[in-house]
Structure formats: C-alpha cells, structure tokens
Design a protein around this motif. Sequence first.
Motif, PDB file in Angstrom:
ATOM      1  N   THR A  68       0.831  -1.204   0.000  1.00 49.10           N
ATOM      2  CA  THR A  68       0.000   0.000   0.000  1.00 49.10           C
ATOM      3  C   THR A  68       0.864   1.252   0.000  1.00 49.10           C
ATOM      4  O   THR A  68       0.599   2.221  -0.729  1.00 49.10           O
ATOM      5  CB  THR A  68      -0.935  -0.003   1.220  1.00 49.10           C
ATOM      6  OG1 THR A  68      -1.801  -1.139   1.144  1.00 49.10           O
ATOM      7  CG2 THR A  68      -1.772   1.264   1.266  1.00 49.10           C
TER       8      THR A  68
ATOM      9  N   ALA B 259       2.178   1.828  -3.476  1.00 50.64           N
ATOM     10  CA  ALA B 259       1.186   2.421  -4.382  1.00 50.64           C
ATOM     11  C   ALA B 259       1.050   3.917  -4.118  1.00 50.64           C
ATOM     12  O   ALA B 259       0.916   4.713  -5.056  1.00 50.64           O
ATOM     13  CB  ALA B 259      -0.158   1.717  -4.218  1.00 50.64           C
ATOM     14  N   ASP B 260       1.099   4.308  -2.851  1.00 56.39           N
ATOM     15  CA  ASP B 260       1.098   5.738  -2.522  1.00 56.39           C
ATOM     16  C   ASP B 260       2.316   6.437  -3.129  1.00 56.39           C
ATOM     17  O   ASP B 260       2.218   7.556  -3.639  1.00 56.39           O
ATOM     18  CB  ASP B 260       1.130   5.930  -0.999  1.00 56.39           C
ATOM     19  CG  ASP B 260      -0.218   5.709  -0.335  1.00 56.39           C
ATOM     20  OD1 ASP B 260      -1.244   5.804  -1.022  1.00 56.39           O
ATOM     21  OD2 ASP B 260      -0.226   5.448   0.884  1.00 56.39           O
TER      22      ASP B 260
ATOM     23  N   ALA C 124      -3.662  -5.799  -0.850  1.00 57.76           N
ATOM     24  CA  ALA C 124      -3.534  -4.349  -1.022  1.00 57.76           C
ATOM     25  C   ALA C 124      -4.255  -3.828  -2.255  1.00 57.76           C
ATOM     26  O   ALA C 124      -4.134  -2.643  -2.591  1.00 57.76           O
ATOM     27  CB  ALA C 124      -2.050  -3.971  -1.090  1.00 57.76           C
TER      28      ALA C 124
ATOM     29  N   HIS D  88      -6.302  -0.268  -2.973  1.00 59.88           N
ATOM     30  CA  HIS D  88      -5.750   1.077  -3.179  1.00 59.88           C
ATOM     31  C   HIS D  88      -6.323   1.679  -4.456  1.00 59.88           C
ATOM     32  O   HIS D  88      -6.441   1.006  -5.482  1.00 59.88           O
ATOM     33  CB  HIS D  88      -4.226   1.000  -3.269  1.00 59.88           C
ATOM     34  CG  HIS D  88      -3.558   2.328  -3.208  1.00 59.88           C
ATOM     35  ND1 HIS D  88      -3.546   3.214  -4.268  1.00 59.88           N
ATOM     36  CD2 HIS D  88      -2.857   2.947  -2.208  1.00 59.88           C
ATOM     37  CE1 HIS D  88      -2.876   4.298  -3.933  1.00 59.88           C
ATOM     38  NE2 HIS D  88      -2.444   4.164  -2.695  1.00 59.88           N
ATOM     39  N   GLU D  89      -6.673   2.950  -4.400  1.00 56.13           N
ATOM     40  CA  GLU D  89      -7.371   3.587  -5.524  1.00 56.13           C
ATOM     41  C   GLU D  89      -6.558   3.604  -6.810  1.00 56.13           C
ATOM     42  O   GLU D  89      -7.120   3.683  -7.904  1.00 56.13           O
ATOM     43  CB  GLU D  89      -7.776   5.003  -5.153  1.00 56.13           C
ATOM     44  CG  GLU D  89      -6.619   5.921  -4.806  1.00 56.13           C
ATOM     45  CD  GLU D  89      -7.064   7.304  -4.374  1.00 56.13           C
ATOM     46  OE1 GLU D  89      -6.197   8.178  -4.227  1.00 56.13           O
ATOM     47  OE2 GLU D  89      -8.268   7.500  -4.184  1.00 56.13           O
TER      48      GLU D  89
ATOM     49  N   GLN E 294     -11.801  -6.254  -1.560  1.00 52.89           N
ATOM     50  CA  GLN E 294     -10.902  -5.239  -2.108  1.00 52.89           C
ATOM     51  C   GLN E 294     -10.546  -5.501  -3.568  1.00 52.89           C
ATOM     52  O   GLN E 294      -9.996  -4.639  -4.247  1.00 52.89           O
ATOM     53  CB  GLN E 294      -9.614  -5.159  -1.271  1.00 52.89           C
ATOM     54  CG  GLN E 294      -8.648  -6.312  -1.458  1.00 52.89           C
ATOM     55  CD  GLN E 294      -9.037  -7.572  -0.685  1.00 52.89           C
ATOM     56  OE1 GLN E 294     -10.083  -7.618  -0.043  1.00 52.89           O
ATOM     57  NE2 GLN E 294      -8.192  -8.585  -0.735  1.00 52.89           N
TER      58      GLN E 294
END
Length: 253
Positions: free
Chosen positions: A91, A94-95, A121, A124-125, A151
């Motif tokens: 995560t 990905a950020d 994970a 995540h958008e 998810q």
Amino acid sequence: MAHQSTPARTARLGRALGPEPTAVSGVVLLLPSGEEVSPRRPSPLFAAASVRALGRALARTGHGEGLAVHVVHYRCRGWNGSDAHLAGDATWAADEVVRRYGDVPVCLTGVGMGGRAALRAAGHEAVNSVLALAPWLPEVDMAAPAEPVKQLAGRRVLIVHGTNDQRTDPELSFRLAARAKKSNREVCRFEVHGDGHGLRAYRDEVLALACDFVMGAVFGWGFARPLRDALEAPPPLGLRMPLASGFGATLRR
C-alpha cells in the motif's frame, strides 16, 4: 499468533528495471515472497533476484507504452499476523507511485507471500489489476475471518499456480478465486500442470502470460485468446484454466 510490533524503518522502491520511460503511463510493483513470521530485514539482492526475470520481461514488453517496473523492498521479511506488514508495504508503494508519477494505473504483481500482499492491497485507488504467482494463503481457520476478497472488486485479477506446488497450496488459491469471482467477473486463474512453486518448468509460458495480462489490464491491449476465455468463462472453468505448453510463442513481442 502473537502480535508483532511494527518495524522502525520504512519500505522503499528499487530503481526501475530496464530503461525508465521518459513519460510513465503505468506502473508494475513487484512484490517478492516473504515469510509467515519474521521481524528481520530482507536481503535486497535476494528479493530482487526472485522477481528479476519477470520484471525484465515486463519492462521490455511495456517500455514503448511507458511502463515503469519497480521492486518493492519490504521493511521486514514477515507477514506477521494481523500486522500484515507486507500488505502495508504494498500500500505504501502504491502511494509512492502516485507521489512520483501522478494518476497512473498500477498492477500489483506478487510471488508467494508477495502474492498475498498484492491481493490484500488491491483496494488502493491507484491499483487497477493484480497478478499473483503461486500466492501463499492461510489455511482455513473457523476461528479466524476468511482472507478478504472485497478489495478485489473492480480490479482485473490473474492467479497462476503450479499443480505440484509443495510450498503454497494451489487449492487455497482456487478457493479464494472462487469467492472473488462471485462479485467480480474479471477474475481468472491458470493452473500449470506438473509444475512446482517456482514455476520453472514452464517459465517462458508463465512470463508470456504475465506480460499479456499486464499489457491488457494496464494499457488496454487485447488479451490472448486463452486469457480472454478464462476471464469470460464461468467458474470453475475460468479458475482452472490449463496453461498450455508453448503459450506466447505466437504473441506480439
């Protein structure tokens, strides 16, 4: 399982594999395998080695489309129970992609325990797809909640597993795929008959399948017929699709 304290360090992204595109329009995050419980820091060289061939194949195939491929270097080797450190690092990665490259689609690609991290994970958008190779998944425990699948909604998901895997149970990945398929038709799973955990006997076919999936999921390339059939087939057919010998031999390079 005893609760594990969070390691006092941060994850990081390795350098992009292959020549990094001038303009990045999609990213693959490679999640190496790990251990069930361990606070120790992983070896960067060992982690990169476990996914290097896959990463290089993806970087080579996707360079013209602007694909950047990075290995995620975890804080520690272990999943560590409810702390799920490897999923947390996925995560974070990905950020970091969003921070570096902006709004580009991300494919989480994991091997073994990294496959579990990729699946976990996926909410995540920035993530639009997940590729899990021989994912490690926990045995069913009636006293514990099942491995989540909500998810995965809205993501394309490909799981690949050798039928002779002695380290990660292929039946567990089938069961997870079957649960995910109930609410997400864009889930498929290929079985590599006679192959083990490392998927070495059909290495070229697995790499070709991975590249075909990533290019289709991230950039909209047309999927090869077997992959398209697997995504469209009802369960269990699309979740026990055999990976044929020679797959990829006639695909675009």
